[in-house]
Design an enzyme around this catalytic site. Structure first.
Site, PDB file in Angstrom:
ATOM      1  CE1 TYR A 145      -3.851  -2.281   0.286  1.00  0.00           C
ATOM      2  CE2 TYR A 145      -2.501  -3.407   1.912  1.00  0.00           C
ATOM      3  CZ  TYR A 145      -3.602  -3.382   1.076  1.00  0.00           C
ATOM      4  OH  TYR A 145      -4.450  -4.470   1.017  1.00  0.00           O
ATOM      5  CE1 TYR A 194      -8.809  -4.270   1.754  1.00  0.00           C
ATOM      6  CE2 TYR A 194      -9.293  -3.540   3.988  1.00  0.00           C
ATOM      7  CZ  TYR A 194      -8.496  -4.239   3.110  1.00  0.00           C
ATOM      8  OH  TYR A 194      -7.383  -4.894   3.572  1.00  0.00           O
ATOM      9  NE  ARG A 195      -4.751  -1.551   4.158  1.00  0.00           N
ATOM     10  CZ  ARG A 195      -4.301  -2.442   5.036  1.00  0.00           C
ATOM     11  NH1 ARG A 195      -4.943  -3.573   5.210  1.00  0.00           N
ATOM     12  NH2 ARG A 195      -3.227  -2.196   5.748  1.00  0.00           N
TER      13      ARG A 195
END
Lengths: 112, 529
Positions: free
Chosen positions: B93, B472-473
């Site tokens: 991420y 969601y991310r």
């Protein structure tokens, strides 16, 4: 705690095996060993992914870092700070220069 | 102060020099990190592309909340964008790298105290630098009466993972739900405590989330509204027993029936922890990576590995095509009842197998229990031979068999079109949601593969948005794309987020672009849709 107990067992067996040939560890080496067991073993103990990758890229004799006699402090510092392969770099906030030196002292304790 | 070749956007060399000098006065010269070697350690280690796109200009590492407040005030004075990270291990991420190139990383790793453990009430109060390893060790030292919920890699931050909506595998596996009480440095340097922490001298900070008035904790997750410097986290009392369950179904078309059978069991709490359904590719990859093998050991062709190659291999190993794993936590007699209900539910499905094993209090913790942090999951990233990385597209979907099946198949078609192996886990979040976590592994030395992977993410985003799904991310390179998925009423939610952002952070110094929330001063940096 089986994983850690197993690792400790391996380390103890190894320590006993080489005790007759190695001088008593220095304070820096002991600190390095403690840091190694806190941070490095999750990828570099026998049978886990870092060890498996090293076995594939080099050979089985160079896979377990604690058993190697060809490591240099310079190589260890570079690997820690720059990362190597899929290992990301470790920052000074998580491992100080003195900590890296201690780990290097531990991993280079055996005569080459 | 050594020169750095990169500066925050719009900040003169003289101003940046003065800001770094002021940071040094706060934390000392050792903890203002500007050398090339130091800045390199803050790049995205698994970057899908050139990590320099998100390079920080420097990092500053405070030791206390007071130092964080002082740094934030200096950042406001010189308009320096700060990118806070807890341990910086949010790999896949972005790790510790900022969205906005030239930001200064605010590295909170040195704040690593477990401030309180309360075994009677089942909570801990921690600082952001506390990793899952650290908390596990502290709980063991305190007698082991409380267990953590840990994500797959355990070196991440307990606070950071909860703030980013991370997941674990116990009844406490939705980590954002375990947050109770925060201390937060606001973008102007002010300090607040949420919930009962707002009562001076309260001893109830970590047991009641709501306090009086609006509940702010959620606003500090996946946002750039404040810097969390302390957080309460609820912890599970050690159970009497744990049972592992592996449910296997034999056919390629069995995903919908797996989902529809698990749904009521999770909804009525028979299954009282997170479950994961692994697709056939993931079952192969996980098994291979655990043995140190990679893709070439099963298939050397280009493009996506054909499904028949994967199913043939699984059959040879005597494994199911669809495999769901979860653990149950209860007294022994309770586990008997839960397992009987699960066996009954799957008994009518041809070829279904349910395998179990148990742990009892006093026995050594086993890896399958997933309550001890480790790093074994990292071996998977080298699937294409390494050095590897991965990108994820993980839309939220209700556990309705047909809906999940259709979404899963639509993603699969795109993976094949773009030549990626379809590694997917359907991760259960709470009692009513699934994530179809579709993972694009790539070789970091293969720019063409990375380019295709980035295209694949964006085409999946468009497909999903058109069908009413949202991620969601997201990785720092895709945070604008993920925010773009939330389309209702002309992206009204994003507009609200940015309204709040501008009110709390008028200079826009805190993590510009995080979650696609851009402060007015940097709004022109949003990726065009």
């Amino acid at each position: 705690m089986r994983m850690r107990a197993g690792l400790c067992g391996l380390l103890m067996a190894y320590t006993v095996a080489v005790a007759a040939h190695e001088p008593a560890p220095t304070a820096q080496q002991s600190q390095g060993k403690a840091l190694y067991n806190h941070l490095c073993v999750y990828c570099h103990s026998p049978g886990v992914w870092g060890t498996n990758r090293l076995a594939k890229r080099q050979d089985k004799d160079h896979a377990v870092l604690e058993s190697r006699t060809d490591l240099t402090a310079s190589l260890i510092r570079t690997a820690v700070r720059s990362g190597i392969g899929s290992m990301p770099p470790l920052r000074k906030s998580e491992l100080s220069d003195a900590d890296v030196d201690a780990i290097a002292a531990y991993l280079t304790r055996q005569p080459r | 102060m050594p020169a750095t070749s990169l500066r925050p956007p719009g900040v003169s060399e003289a101003s940046f020099h003065d800001a770094l000098k002021a940071f040094t006065d706060i934390v000392g010269p050792e903890w203002v990190l500007v050398s090339e070697e130091d800045r390199h350690t803050y790049l995205d280690a698994f970057a899908p592309g050139n990590p320099d796109e998100h390079a920080p200009a420097a990092a500053v590492a405070p030791k206390s909340t007071e130092e964080v407040q002082a740094i934030v005030k200096i950042a406001n004075r010189y308009r320096i964008p700060l990118w806070p990270v807890s341990t910086g291990r949010n790999l896949a991420y972005g790790g510790s790298a900022p969205v906005l190139r030239g930001s200064v990383v605010l590295d909170l790793k040195r704040m690593r105290k477990v401030l309180e453990i309360d075994a009677e009430l089942g909570y801990a109060l921690v600082e952001p630098g506390v990793s899952f390893f650290d908390l596990f060790d502290a709980l063991q030292a305190a007698g082991g009466k409380l267990w953590i919920s840990t994500p797959a890699p355990g070196w991440g931050s307990v606070i950071g993972n909860a703030l980013e909506h991370g997941l674990g595998y116990t009844p406490y596996g939705v980590h954002a739900d375990t947050i109770c009480g925060m201390e937060v440095v606001l973008p102007n340097g002010d300090l607040v405590r949420t919930g009962m922490g707002a009562v001076e001298g309260s001893r109830e900070w970590q047991i009641f989330k709501y306090g009086y008035g609006p509940v702010w904790d959620g606003l500090f997750t996946q946002s750039n509204f404040g810097i969390v410097t302390k957080m309460g986290v609820w912890l599970m009392p050690q159970p009497e027993s744990v049972a592992y369950c592996l449910v296997s179904l034999p056919n390629v078309g069995d995903l919908p029936v797996m989902v529809d059978t698990l749904r009521p069991l999770r909804l009525n709490d028979t299954i009282n922890a997170t479950y994961t359904i692994t697709n056939p590719f993931r079952s192969i990859v996980d098994g291979y990576s655990a043995q140190g093998k990679s893709r070439n050991d099963i298939y050397t062709g280009s493009g996506s590995i054909p499904l028949e190659v994967v199913t043939r291999e699984l059959a040879a190993q005597g494994r199911g095509i669809w495999n769901a794993t979860f653990n149950l936590f209860d007294r022994d007699k309770g586990l008997d009842l839960r397992l009987a209900a699960i066996q009954d539910a799957f008994a009518h499905i041809p070829g279904a197998k349910v395998q179990t094993r148990r742990w009892h209090q006093g026995e050594p913790i086993e890896q399958w229990m997933r309550v001890q942090p480790g790093l074994f999951a990292l071996g998977i990233v080298d699937w294409y031979g390494g050095p590897g990385g991965h990108m994820n597209y993980a839309p939220v979907v209700a556990p309705i068999g047909k809906r999940v099946g259709d979404l899963y198949e639509s993603i699969y078609r795109r993976f094949v079109e773009y030549g990626f192996d379809y590694y997917a886990g359907l991760l259960n979040v709470g009692q009513r949601a699934l994530l179809v976590n579709a993972v694009m592994f790539f070789n970091r030395n293969d720019p063409e593969q990375i380019r295709r992977g980035r295209e694949l993410y964006r085409v999946l985003a468009k497909d999903g948005t058109a069908a009413g799904f949202g991620d969601y991310r997201a990785h720092i390179s895709f945070m604008d794309d993920a925010a773009e998925m939330y389309t209702f009423n002309g992206h009204a939610l994003r507009a609200l987020n940015e309204h709040v952002k501008d009110a709390l952070d008028p200079q826009g110094i805190l993590a510009p672009g995080k979650q696609g929330i851009w402060p007015r001063a940097f709004r022109g940096n949003r990726r065009p849709s």
